[in-house]
Design a protein around this motif. Structure first.
Motif, PDB file in Angstrom:
ATOM      1  N   THR A   1       3.505  -1.992   4.871  1.00 20.55           N
ATOM      2  CA  THR A   1       3.044  -1.295   3.677  1.00 20.55           C
ATOM      3  C   THR A   1       1.619  -0.784   3.885  1.00 20.55           C
ATOM      4  O   THR A   1       0.721  -1.556   4.250  1.00 20.55           O
ATOM      5  CB  THR A   1       3.088  -2.225   2.461  1.00 20.55           C
ATOM      6  OG1 THR A   1       4.415  -2.728   2.311  1.00 20.55           O
ATOM      7  CG2 THR A   1       2.707  -1.464   1.195  1.00 20.55           C
TER       8      THR A   1
ATOM      9  N   ALA B   1      -0.948   7.190   5.699  1.00 19.86           N
ATOM     10  CA  ALA B   1       0.209   6.909   6.549  1.00 19.86           C
ATOM     11  C   ALA B   1       0.128   7.624   7.889  1.00 19.86           C
ATOM     12  O   ALA B   1       0.444   7.057   8.939  1.00 19.86           O
ATOM     13  CB  ALA B   1       1.497   7.295   5.821  1.00 19.86           C
TER      14      ALA B   1
ATOM     15  N   GLU C   1      -0.098   5.691  11.935  1.00 20.92           N
ATOM     16  CA  GLU C   1       1.084   5.713  12.788  1.00 20.92           C
ATOM     17  C   GLU C   1       0.886   4.905  14.081  1.00 20.92           C
ATOM     18  O   GLU C   1       1.809   4.201  14.518  1.00 20.92           O
ATOM     19  CB  GLU C   1       1.463   7.160  13.097  1.00 20.92           C
ATOM     20  CG  GLU C   1       2.517   7.351  14.187  1.00 20.92           C
ATOM     21  CD  GLU C   1       3.892   6.816  13.818  1.00 20.92           C
ATOM     22  OE1 GLU C   1       4.783   6.851  14.678  1.00 20.92           O
ATOM     23  OE2 GLU C   1       4.067   6.355  12.680  1.00 20.92           O
TER      24      GLU C   1
ATOM     25  N   ARG D   1       1.879   1.365  13.524  1.00 15.08           N
ATOM     26  CA  ARG D   1       3.328   1.162  13.484  1.00 15.08           C
ATOM     27  C   ARG D   1       3.894   1.099  14.902  1.00 15.08           C
ATOM     28  O   ARG D   1       4.723   0.236  15.219  1.00 15.08           O
ATOM     29  CB  ARG D   1       4.009   2.284  12.696  1.00 15.08           C
ATOM     30  CG  ARG D   1       5.518   2.059  12.523  1.00 15.08           C
ATOM     31  CD  ARG D   1       6.222   3.334  12.114  1.00 15.08           C
ATOM     32  NE  ARG D   1       6.205   4.314  13.195  1.00 15.08           N
ATOM     33  CZ  ARG D   1       7.003   4.279  14.251  1.00 15.08           C
ATOM     34  NH1 ARG D   1       7.862   3.283  14.403  1.00 15.08           N
ATOM     35  NH2 ARG D   1       6.931   5.202  15.183  1.00 15.08           N
TER      36      ARG D   1
ATOM     37  N   LEU E   1       6.821   2.713   8.146  1.00 15.36           N
ATOM     38  CA  LEU E   1       5.685   2.626   7.238  1.00 15.36           C
ATOM     39  C   LEU E   1       6.181   2.903   5.826  1.00 15.36           C
ATOM     40  O   LEU E   1       6.901   3.867   5.586  1.00 15.36           O
ATOM     41  CB  LEU E   1       4.608   3.645   7.604  1.00 15.36           C
ATOM     42  CG  LEU E   1       3.885   3.452   8.936  1.00 15.36           C
ATOM     43  CD1 LEU E   1       2.752   4.461   9.062  1.00 15.36           C
ATOM     44  CD2 LEU E   1       3.349   2.040   9.085  1.00 15.36           C
ATOM     45  N   THR E   2       5.805   2.045   4.895  1.00 16.34           N
ATOM     46  CA  THR E   2       6.154   2.239   3.495  1.00 16.34           C
ATOM     47  C   THR E   2       4.868   2.458   2.715  1.00 16.34           C
ATOM     48  O   THR E   2       3.952   1.631   2.775  1.00 16.34           O
ATOM     49  CB  THR E   2       6.895   1.004   2.943  1.00 16.34           C
ATOM     50  OG1 THR E   2       8.104   0.826   3.672  1.00 16.34           O
ATOM     51  CG2 THR E   2       7.225   1.194   1.479  1.00 16.34           C
ATOM     52  N   ALA E   3       4.798   3.576   2.025  1.00 13.93           N
ATOM     53  CA  ALA E   3       3.592   3.902   1.262  1.00 13.93           C
ATOM     54  C   ALA E   3       3.614   3.193  -0.082  1.00 13.93           C
ATOM     55  O   ALA E   3       4.636   3.101  -0.741  1.00 13.93           O
ATOM     56  CB  ALA E   3       3.483   5.406   1.064  1.00 13.93           C
TER      57      ALA E   3
ATOM     58  N   ALA F   1       5.848   9.152  10.771  1.00 18.21           N
ATOM     59  CA  ALA F   1       4.979   8.287   9.990  1.00 18.21           C
ATOM     60  C   ALA F   1       5.767   7.315   9.133  1.00 18.21           C
ATOM     61  O   ALA F   1       5.239   6.741   8.221  1.00 18.21           O
ATOM     62  CB  ALA F   1       4.076   9.147   9.097  1.00 18.21           C
TER      63      ALA F   1
ATOM     64  N   HIS G   1       6.657  10.518   1.459  1.00 17.57           N
ATOM     65  CA  HIS G   1       6.303  11.247   2.670  1.00 17.57           C
ATOM     66  C   HIS G   1       7.221  12.431   2.858  1.00 17.57           C
ATOM     67  O   HIS G   1       8.381  12.391   2.524  1.00 17.57           O
ATOM     68  CB  HIS G   1       6.444  10.347   3.904  1.00 17.57           C
ATOM     69  CG  HIS G   1       5.426   9.252   3.928  1.00 17.57           C
ATOM     70  ND1 HIS G   1       5.580   8.094   3.209  1.00 17.57           N
ATOM     71  CD2 HIS G   1       4.248   9.152   4.576  1.00 17.57           C
ATOM     72  CE1 HIS G   1       4.533   7.310   3.420  1.00 17.57           C
ATOM     73  NE2 HIS G   1       3.720   7.918   4.237  1.00 17.57           N
TER      74      HIS G   1
ATOM     75  N   ALA H   1       1.431  12.406   3.824  1.00 13.88           N
ATOM     76  CA  ALA H   1       1.691  11.530   2.689  1.00 13.88           C
ATOM     77  C   ALA H   1       1.022  12.086   1.454  1.00 13.88           C
ATOM     78  O   ALA H   1       0.001  12.750   1.510  1.00 13.88           O
ATOM     79  CB  ALA H   1       1.159  10.129   2.989  1.00 13.88           C
TER      80      ALA H   1
ATOM     81  N   SER I   1      13.299   3.918   3.090  1.00 10.37           N
ATOM     82  CA  SER I   1      12.839   4.281   4.419  1.00 10.37           C
ATOM     83  C   SER I   1      14.002   4.384   5.397  1.00 10.37           C
ATOM     84  O   SER I   1      14.111   5.344   6.165  1.00 10.37           O
ATOM     85  CB  SER I   1      11.823   3.240   4.904  1.00 10.37           C
ATOM     86  OG  SER I   1      11.252   3.637   6.120  1.00 10.37           O
TER      87      SER I   1
END
Length: 392
Positions: A46, A52, A56, A59, A79-81, A103, A109, A115, A227
Motif C-alpha cells: 500500500t 505510485a 515502482e 515493488r 502496488l495498491t494506492a 506501477a 491508476h 496515479a 489489482s
C-alpha cells in the motif's frame, strides 16, 4: 522441501526499505495479507496514490527478494494506492529516473502508471487495452442465474459470427472458466511478467482459476481483488481481438466498479431469469451501470422455459416474459430468451459449451442471435462520444 510460510515471506520482506529509506515495508505496515498457493506468493504494497509511479522500484525489489526464496515458484506483487498510506510512507527523495514498468494497477491508476487521488475530478477517457476493439461486461444482480454459461456461449456466438474473441473471468473468488471451457494447466509468461492467455474452442481465456488450485479459498480484500483483476486484463498478451467478453462476478461490488471506473466498457449485458426476485436484482445491476454511464446493451432472459427431454414439451416453470417486460419498461433492448435444457447443463458441466459442441442446434442458434444483437448495439455505441464516469 517444506512449503513457504507467510512468516518467512514477511521476514524476507523486512530487507526491503520503505519510502523513508530508514524503515522496512513490513515495519511501516505497507504489506497486505500474504496469500500463498502452489508455491506462488501474492501480496500488495500500500502506497500513497500520488507516489505510485516513483515507488515502482520498491515493488520490483520486493518481488525480486521473494522470487529468490527457496521453494518459491513465482510472485505477484502489486502496488495498491490508498489515501491513508501517506502516514505510513513518509516523504522521501524521489527516484531520479523511475523505470517504465507497471506501477501496479488498482482503482486509482491508469495503464501508464500515473496515479491520481479518487477525489479529483473524473476524466472522460479510460485507458483501454491495446489490440482489443471493444470490451463487454456480462453481469447479473445475483448468483445462480446462469451468467457464466451465458457469457461463454455469448463469446462463442460472437466467434461463430466471424469476430476475434477473448473472455476474461473477472470472478476472483469463484472462477468458472477453467471448468466451463475445459482448460487445465498453468499459463506461460513472457519475460516473467506478461501472461499468455489460455485457449480453447478458438477463444483466448484468462482466469484466476488458472493461477490457483480449484479448491483454494481466495481470502483477498478489495484492493487486492481490484489489482489482480486489472492485471489479468492489462498484463495478458491478448493479441488482436475484436471483442473481449468479461464474465463479472454477481452483484454490484468492487470488481464491477473497478471495471466501470478504469476500463472503457463498450457496454454491459444483464442476465436474469423470469422470476420477480431475480428481476429485482437484475434491476440493481442495470441501475449501477447506468449510474456510472456504461451503456446497457440489453437483457437476456436465461432459463426462460423448460423443454422436457423426453417429449419436447415446453413448461414455463419460472414464469415467462418477465425480463422482456422489464426491458421494455426500462427502455433497454431485449436480447433473447434462452431455454433451460438438459443439454445446457450437461455441456456446461463437461466443459463443452453448446455453441461449440452443437453449433447447428436450436440453442446455439439462439446464442448466435443474441450475439448478433449485442454486436449491433456495440457498433451503435461506438458512434457516440465516450461518457464521463461519475460516482456519487
Amino acid at each position: 522441501m517444506a512449503d513457504v510460510t507467510k512468516e518467512q515471506v514477511l521476514e524476507t520482506l523486512k530487507t526491503v526499505r520503505g519510502p523513508d529509506l530508514e524503515h522496512d515495508i513490513v515495519e511501516l505496515g505497507m504489506v497486505s495479507d500474504v496469500f500463498i498457493s502452489d508455491g506462488k506468493v501474492y501480496f500488495s504494497i500500500t502506497v500513497p496514490a500520488d507516489r505510485a509511479r516513483e515507488l515502482e522500484p520498491m515493488r520490483l525489489a520486493a518481488e525480486r527478494v521473494i522470487k529468490e526464496m527457496p521453494g518459491v515458484k513465482g510472485a505477484l506483487v502489486t502496488l495498491t494506492a490508498d489515501k491513508k498510506a501517506a502516514a505510513a510512507a513518509p516523504a522521501a527523495r524521489p527516484a531520479p529516473n523511475p523505470p517504465h514498468g507497471h506501477a501496479g494497477h488498482d482503482h486509482q491508476h491508469d495503464h501508464a502508471g500515473r496515479a491520481h487521488a479518487p477525489q479529483q475530478p473524473p476524466r472522460a477517457g479510460k485507458i483501454g487495452v491495446p489490440g482489443i476493439g471493444a470490451i463487454i461486461a456480462v453481469a447479473s444482480g445475483k448468483g445462480g442465474v446462469g451468467k457464466s454459461t451465458t457469457a461463454v456461449n455469448l463469446a462463442l456466438g460472437l466467434l461463430a459470427n466471424g469476430l476475434r474473441v477473448g473472455i476474461l473471468d473477472a470472478d476472483i473468488y469463484g472462477p468458472s472458466m477453467p471448468r466451463l471451457l475445459k482448460i487445465s494447466g498453468r499459463p506461460t509468461q513472457i519475460d516473467g511478467r506478461i501472461i499468455n492467455p489460455m485457449e480453447n474452442y478458438g477463444l483466448k481465456v484468462m482466469s484466476m482459476g488458472f493461477l490457483v488450485d480449484e479448491e483454494t479459498a481466495m481470502i483477498w480484500r478489495g484492493p487486492m481483488v481490484q489489482s489482480a483483476l486489472l492485471q489479468m486484463l492489462r498484463e495478458v498478451a491478448w493479441g488482436e481481438l475484436d471483442v473481449l467478453v468479461v464474465d463479472m462476478p454477481p452483484g454490484t461490488g468492487d470488481a464491477q466498479l473497478t471495471m466501470a471506473q478504469q476500463v472503457p466498457l463498450a457496454g454491459a449485458v444483464i442476465v436474469s431469469t423470469p422470476q420477480d426476485l431475480a428481476l429485482i436484482d437484475a434491476r440493481k445491476g442495470l441501475n449501477m451501470f447506468r449510474k456510472v454511464e456504461v451503456p446497457v446493451l440489453g437483457i437476456v432472459e436465461n432459463m426462460s422455459y423448460f423443454i422436457a427431454p423426453d417429449t419436447g414439451t415446453r413448461y414455463d416453470i419460472f414464469g415467462h416474459g418477465g425480463a422482456r417486460k422489464e426491458a421494455e419498461r426500462l427502455g433497454v433492448p431485449f436480447l433473447g430468451e434462452v431455454p433451460l435444457t438438459m443439454n445446457i447443463r450437461e455441456t456446461s458441466d463437461a466443459g463443452t459449451p453448446l455453441v461449440a459442441s452443437e453449433p447447428n442446434g436450436v440453442v446455439a442458434g439462439i446464442y448466435r442471435g443474441i450475439a448478433a444483437k449485442v454486436w449491433e448495439q456495440v457498433v451503435g455505441q461506438s458512434q457516440r462520444p465516450a461518457p464521463a464516469i461519475v460516482f456519487e
